[in-house]
Design a protein around this motif. Structure first.
Motif, short mmCIF file in Angstrom:
data_model
loop_
_atom_site.label_atom_id
_atom_site.label_comp_id
_atom_site.label_asym_id
_atom_site.label_seq_id
_atom_site.Cartn_x
_atom_site.Cartn_y
_atom_site.Cartn_z
N VAL A 1 0.69 -1.33 0.23
CA VAL A 1 -0.06 -0.13 0.12
C VAL A 1 0.72 1.21 -0.24
N LEU A 2 0.21 2.56 -0.66
CA LEU A 2 1.39 3.60 -0.61
C LEU A 2 0.79 4.25 0.82
N ALA A 3 1.12 5.29 1.56
CA ALA A 3 0.71 5.57 2.32
C ALA A 3 1.16 7.40 2.25
N ALA A 4 -0.26 8.17 2.27
CA ALA A 4 -0.57 9.46 2.41
C ALA A 4 -1.34 10.42 2.67
N ALA A 5 -1.16 11.57 2.98
CA ALA A 5 -1.86 11.82 4.03
C ALA A 5 -2.70 12.49 2.97
N ALA A 6 -3.89 12.48 3.97
CA ALA A 6 -5.11 12.08 3.99
C ALA A 6 -6.38 13.70 2.83
N PRO A 7 -5.19 14.75 2.58
CA PRO A 7 -5.49 15.73 1.69
C PRO A 7 -4.98 15.54 -0.14
N HIS A 8 -3.64 14.28 0.44
CA HIS A 8 -2.92 13.90 -0.54
C HIS A 8 -3.82 13.99 -1.96
N PRO A 9 -3.20 14.32 -3.20
CA PRO A 9 -3.99 13.98 -4.47
C PRO A 9 -4.10 12.18 -4.85
N LEU A 10 -3.59 11.88 -3.82
CA LEU A 10 -3.36 10.23 -4.46
C LEU A 10 -4.25 9.38 -3.57
N ALA A 11 -4.64 10.52 -2.80
CA ALA A 11 -5.54 9.48 -1.33
C ALA A 11 -7.28 9.12 -2.08
N ILE A 12 -7.02 9.55 -2.69
CA ILE A 12 -8.56 9.46 -2.77
C ILE A 12 -9.19 8.49 -4.17
N ARG A 13 -7.90 7.80 -4.63
CA ARG A 13 -7.76 7.04 -6.07
C ARG A 13 -7.95 5.29 -4.91
N ARG A 14 -8.93 4.69 -5.98
CA ARG A 14 -9.05 3.24 -5.50
C ARG A 14 -7.30 2.42 -4.77
N SER A 15 -6.82 2.72 -6.81
CA SER A 15 -5.38 1.80 -6.18
C SER A 15 -3.90 2.86 -6.91
N VAL A 16 -3.71 3.04 -6.84
CA VAL A 16 -1.70 4.07 -7.45
C VAL A 16 -1.79 2.23 -8.19
N SER A 17 -0.49 2.89 -8.97
CA SER A 17 0.91 2.57 -9.59
C SER A 17 2.51 2.35 -8.76
N VAL A 18 3.42 2.39 -9.11
CA VAL A 18 4.61 1.89 -8.55
C VAL A 18 5.11 3.64 -10.08
N GLU A 19 4.81 3.18 -10.80
CA GLU A 19 5.25 5.19 -11.45
C GLU A 19 4.48 6.01 -10.62
N ASP A 20 3.27 6.03 -9.55
CA ASP A 20 3.31 7.06 -9.46
C ASP A 20 4.14 7.64 -8.49
N LEU A 21 4.60 6.56 -8.13
CA LEU A 21 6.70 6.67 -7.08
C LEU A 21 7.25 7.97 -7.83
N GLY A 22 7.67 8.10 -9.44
CA GLY A 22 8.27 9.07 -10.30
C GLY A 22 7.87 10.43 -9.88
N ASP A 23 6.27 10.54 -9.22
CA ASP A 23 5.83 12.04 -9.40
C ASP A 23 6.13 12.64 -8.42
N GLU A 24 6.38 12.28 -6.85
CA GLU A 24 6.36 12.78 -5.74
C GLU A 24 7.67 12.39 -5.30
N GLU A 25 7.90 13.31 -3.67
CA GLU A 25 8.83 12.49 -2.88
C GLU A 25 8.25 11.69 -1.77
N VAL A 26 9.45 10.68 -1.73
CA VAL A 26 9.34 10.06 -0.98
C VAL A 26 10.93 9.45 0.31
N ALA A 27 10.34 8.76 1.48
CA ALA A 27 11.79 8.82 2.86
C ALA A 27 12.34 8.41 1.92
N MET A 28 13.59 8.78 2.57
CA MET A 28 15.21 7.79 2.86
C MET A 28 15.29 7.24 3.47
N MET A 29 15.18 5.82 2.98
CA MET A 29 15.83 4.82 4.85
C MET A 29 17.27 4.23 4.26
N PRO A 30 18.37 5.11 5.21
CA PRO A 30 19.59 4.89 4.70
C PRO A 30 20.22 3.37 5.67
#
Length: 190
Positions: free
Chosen positions: A62-91
């Motif tokens: 699953v993808l965790a997003a803030a409740a007001p984020h535009p992706l939050a209203i979708r029924r599902s997302v694609s890995v391609e959607d990650l290319g448009d957003e910022e994600v955490a770095m877990m070094p």
């Protein structure tokens, strides 16, 4: 996990299982130092001295997003959607595991923007809740079950397998017996 532990202890009265939490910043070192015999973790492993045992559970992505984020209203997302957003770095995560959780590139080759360095999953949840990042994770993660975070199924990421890992050089009869019981239990239903 509880069923595997109970089954092992029922068959091996002379062995006692002690469950302890391992810090993600030092995930495999307790195995290597002989402090623990078996680690239950994601079976995404690129460590030649460690052995991955059988899958005892598998979690959908699953993808965790803030409740007001535009992706939050979708029924599902694609890995391609990650290319448009910022994600955490877990070094602190091993590279193979980090890449399995947050791929460095989308399937079409676009880079995933790992921009915010985090030390813990709670730091990640805070960034997600504040809308600074989105975070690919697994379903049923308690830290993301909050009113200000929405989880959306990722339709094209495989589930993450969970199971025992041990140091190959330290393998013994107890570890083999534990792995055998884990294998006999099979993956839990999702």
């Amino acid at each position: 996990m509880t069923q595997v532990v109970e089954a092992f202890e029922a068959r091996h009265h002379d062995c006692r299982i002690v469950l302890c939490e391992i810090n993600a910043t030092d995930l495999y070192e307790p195995l290597r130092r002989g402090e623990i015999d078996v680690l239950i973790s994601w079976l995404i492993l690129d460590e030649p001295d460690l052995t991955a045992g059988p899958v005892i559970d598998s979690r959908s992505r699953v993808l965790a997003a803030a409740a007001p984020h535009p992706l939050a209203i979708r029924r599902s997302v694609s890995v391609e959607d990650l290319g448009d957003e910022e994600v955490a770095m877990m070094p602190h995560y091993p590279a193979a595991l980090h890449d399995a959780i947050t791929p460095p590139y989308t399937p079409s080759g676009r880079p995933v923007h790992r921009t915010h360095r985090v030390g813990t999953i709670h730091e990640t949840a805070s960034l997600v809740a504040r809308g600074r990042v989105i975070h690919p994770t697994v379903e049923h993660m308690p830290v993301f079950r909050r009113a200000d975070i929405v989880t959306i199924p990722i339709r094209d990421m495989p589930p993450l397998p969970l199971g025992p890992i041990w140091c190959t050089a330290h393998e013994n009869a107890r570890i083999r017996a534990f792995a055998e019981i884990a294998a006999s239990r099979g993956p839990a239903p999702s």
